[in-house]
Design a protein around this motif. Structure first.
Motif, mmCIF file in Angstrom:
data_model
loop_
_atom_site.group_PDB
_atom_site.id
_atom_site.type_symbol
_atom_site.label_atom_id
_atom_site.label_comp_id
_atom_site.label_asym_id
_atom_site.label_seq_id
_atom_site.Cartn_x
_atom_site.Cartn_y
_atom_site.Cartn_z
ATOM 1 N N ALA A 155 0.930 -1.078 0.000
ATOM 2 C CA ALA A 155 -0.215 -0.014 -0.044
ATOM 3 C C ALA A 155 0.791 1.320 0.183
ATOM 4 N N PHE A 156 1.732 1.303 0.834
ATOM 5 C CA PHE A 156 2.834 2.508 0.908
ATOM 6 C C PHE A 156 3.419 2.568 -0.447
ATOM 7 N N GLY A 157 4.103 1.439 -1.119
ATOM 8 C CA GLY A 157 4.819 1.420 -2.183
ATOM 9 C C GLY A 157 4.079 2.063 -3.030
ATOM 10 N N ILE A 158 2.904 1.589 -3.483
ATOM 11 C CA ILE A 158 2.097 2.246 -4.523
ATOM 12 C C ILE A 158 1.524 3.441 -4.403
ATOM 13 N N MET A 194 2.747 11.296 -10.337
ATOM 14 C CA MET A 194 1.839 12.095 -11.219
ATOM 15 C C MET A 194 2.484 13.673 -10.926
ATOM 16 N N LEU A 195 3.006 14.015 -9.688
ATOM 17 C CA LEU A 195 3.791 15.257 -9.619
ATOM 18 C C LEU A 195 5.171 15.253 -10.015
ATOM 19 N N ARG A 196 5.630 14.432 -10.584
ATOM 20 C CA ARG A 196 7.191 14.613 -11.127
ATOM 21 C C ARG A 196 8.006 15.209 -10.091
ATOM 22 N N ASN A 197 7.858 14.745 -8.760
ATOM 23 C CA ASN A 197 8.845 15.028 -8.013
ATOM 24 C C ASN A 197 9.078 13.806 -6.872
ATOM 25 N N PRO A 198 10.456 13.328 -6.726
ATOM 26 C CA PRO A 198 10.690 12.279 -5.835
ATOM 27 C C PRO A 198 10.322 12.525 -4.258
ATOM 28 N N LEU A 199 10.109 13.529 -4.098
ATOM 29 C CA LEU A 199 9.841 14.097 -2.711
ATOM 30 C C LEU A 199 8.279 14.039 -2.623
ATOM 31 N N ALA A 200 7.468 14.010 -3.611
ATOM 32 C CA ALA A 200 5.959 13.851 -3.467
ATOM 33 C C ALA A 200 5.440 12.623 -2.832
ATOM 34 N N SER A 201 5.764 12.280 -1.700
ATOM 35 C CA SER A 201 5.137 10.946 -1.156
ATOM 36 C C SER A 201 4.358 11.437 0.146
ATOM 37 N N ALA A 217 6.832 4.773 1.857
ATOM 38 C CA ALA A 217 6.268 5.502 0.312
ATOM 39 C C ALA A 217 7.441 6.119 -0.384
ATOM 40 N N PHE A 218 8.285 6.774 0.412
ATOM 41 C CA PHE A 218 9.310 7.662 -0.208
ATOM 42 C C PHE A 218 10.464 6.904 -0.994
ATOM 43 N N LEU A 219 10.861 5.687 -0.394
ATOM 44 C CA LEU A 219 11.975 4.840 -0.858
ATOM 45 C C LEU A 219 11.257 3.810 -2.071
ATOM 46 N N SER A 220 10.129 3.455 -1.931
ATOM 47 C CA SER A 220 9.543 2.420 -3.063
ATOM 48 C C SER A 220 9.716 2.990 -4.552
ATOM 49 N N GLY A 221 9.021 4.203 -5.011
ATOM 50 C CA GLY A 221 8.899 4.463 -6.068
ATOM 51 C C GLY A 221 10.344 4.545 -7.067
ATOM 52 N N SER A 233 6.719 2.285 -12.345
ATOM 53 C CA SER A 233 5.973 0.920 -12.333
ATOM 54 C C SER A 233 5.380 0.986 -10.960
ATOM 55 N N LEU A 234 4.034 0.988 -10.789
ATOM 56 C CA LEU A 234 3.223 1.133 -9.643
ATOM 57 C C LEU A 234 3.382 -0.299 -8.958
ATOM 58 N N MET A 235 3.134 -1.578 -9.666
ATOM 59 C CA MET A 235 3.122 -2.751 -9.087
ATOM 60 C C MET A 235 4.640 -3.211 -8.708
ATOM 61 N N LEU A 236 5.596 -2.682 -9.576
ATOM 62 C CA LEU A 236 7.041 -3.094 -8.964
ATOM 63 C C LEU A 236 7.235 -2.562 -7.660
ATOM 64 N N ALA A 237 6.941 -0.886 -7.436
ATOM 65 C CA ALA A 237 6.839 -0.301 -6.525
ATOM 66 C C ALA A 237 6.302 -0.648 -5.001
ATOM 67 N N GLY A 238 5.105 -1.569 -5.466
ATOM 68 C CA GLY A 238 4.393 -2.035 -4.238
ATOM 69 C C GLY A 238 4.999 -3.229 -3.796
ATOM 70 N N TRP A 239 5.643 -4.000 -4.768
ATOM 71 C CA TRP A 239 6.434 -5.114 -4.335
ATOM 72 C C TRP A 239 7.888 -4.707 -3.511
ATOM 73 N N VAL A 240 8.650 -3.613 -4.108
ATOM 74 C CA VAL A 240 9.414 -2.908 -3.330
ATOM 75 C C VAL A 240 9.144 -2.608 -1.932
ATOM 76 N N GLY A 241 7.915 -1.992 -1.783
ATOM 77 C CA GLY A 241 7.744 -1.337 -0.533
ATOM 78 C C GLY A 241 7.507 -2.862 0.364
ATOM 79 N N ALA A 242 6.784 -3.826 -0.069
ATOM 80 C CA ALA A 242 6.819 -4.915 0.691
ATOM 81 C C ALA A 242 8.035 -5.670 1.104
ATOM 82 N N VAL A 243 9.078 -5.351 0.289
ATOM 83 C CA VAL A 243 10.397 -6.133 0.513
ATOM 84 C C VAL A 243 11.026 -5.148 1.593
#
Length: 336
Positions: free
Chosen positions: A76-79, A87-94, A264-268, A279-289
């Motif tokens: 959930a946090f990763g996605i 969407m906001l084109r900024n890695p700080l936007a978590s 949420a900040f790291l996964s994306g 990739s939203l799906m990959l970001a979700g799995w990264v968050g789980a890891v």
């Protein structure tokens, strides 16, 4: 063109399989290993209904719900973070940077300190607080159309005010209540229950398909408002739908385990580095890891003590932010 698409599809599948496989391995390590180890045959015997003294309770009422919650909040946090950042084109936007997690935290701490809430009451307060603060941030920042930098600045401002409120409430209460509030603020899986698993699963069953449908507009929004409008997208409606769904994901995850820092900040960005594109799906799995790996470390780092998982994930956030800024400056982006 066809060959390139096929190559991209194979690369995406391989990356998803690799990261999902790592998440499964970490899931098994959290359930089977640690201060109380369980063999694989005994684990399946327990799932089949066998009553192994001591082991059945530890596995079914402690380890398994804790690990399932860890997996689900990581997804959930990763996605949620990847949606905001893309969407906001900024890695700080978590959510944990722009104040949404602070809203959930402030509401939960208010419920603990002023109303003596515990358990499910704290989770409900966190959920409501996260949604209300997210709505306030959106309404204030939407003047003339929501710009990424404006929403981030408004969110950071909200976060600063809410952080001060939380600090004030903790200093004005007794030691026992303050300890309970601080434990929740650190993000912890220690109080995971099957009731929380049920609520979180129900939320994800609704929200993940919604994100999958709305993700079709995400690539257009990533190009900027003018380009997205030129492609025929309803920019404000698409953005509002994505924001609402991502906020709900982050709010339900926070309600289940507290504001687990930096996931949420790291996964994306990590998912983007692995795959070469969002990739939203990959970001979700990264968050789980991240959550499962951090929880294994938190549970076994200090013998006899189970640290909040947020302590470990939070320690990852600062060096990653410095690395992100350094690489952005080298590429001439200036960290923005």
């Amino acid at each position: 063109m066809v060959r390139a698409r096929s190559r991209n599809r194979r690369r995406t599948t391989a990356c998803l399989a690799l990261v999902a496989g790592l998440a499964v391995i970490l899931f098994a390590c959290n359930v089977l290993l640690g201060s109380y180890t369980v063999t694989v045959p005994d684990f399946f015997r327990i799932l089949g209904g066998a009553d192994i003294p001591g082991a059945r309770f530890i596995v079914l009422e402690s380890k398994l719900p804790r690990t399932v919650i860890g997996l689900l909040i990581g997804v959930a946090f990763g996605i949620a973070g990847a949606v905001f950042q893309t969407m906001l084109r900024n890695p700080l936007a978590s959510p944990d940077v722009i104040g949404i997690s602070y809203g959930a935290s402030a509401s939960a701490v208010t419920a603990i300190v002023l109303f003596g809430a515990a358990g499910g009451g704290v989770s409900v307060a966190a959920l409501i607080g996260g949604l209300v603060v997210a709505a306030a941030i959106y309404l204030i920042s939407r003047r003339g159309g929501v710009a990424g930098y404006r929403l981030i600045l408004v969110g950071i401002g909200f976060g600063a005010v809410l952080h001060a409120l939380v600090s004030f409430l903790i200093t004005r209460t007794d030691l026992r209540t303050a300890s309970q509030a601080v434990l929740w603020l650190n993000g912890s899986l220690n109080s995971s229950t099957w009731d929380r698993v049920t609520v979180l699963v129900a939320a994800l069953v609704v929200l993940l398909p919604a994100i999958a449908l709305l993700a079709r507009t995400l690539h257009g929004l990533e190009l900027g408002d003018d380009a997205a409008a030129g492609l025929g997208l309803r920019v404000e409606a698409s953005r509002l739908g994505l924001l609402s769904t991502a906020v709900a994901l982050a709010a339900f995850a926070t309600a289940a385990a507290g504001p687990v820092a930096s996931v949420a900040f790291l996964s994306g960005p990590i998912a983007r580095r692995i795959l070469g594109r969002p990739s939203l799906m990959l970001a979700g799995w990264v968050g789980a890891v991240i959550v499962l790996g951090a929880d294994f470390v938190a549970s076994n780092l200090v013998p006899g003590t189970s640290l909040p998982v947020g302590v470990v994930t939070g320690a990852l956030g600062a060096p990653f932010l410095l690395w992100l800024l350094a690489t952005a400056n080298r590429s001439g982006q200036g960290g923005g």
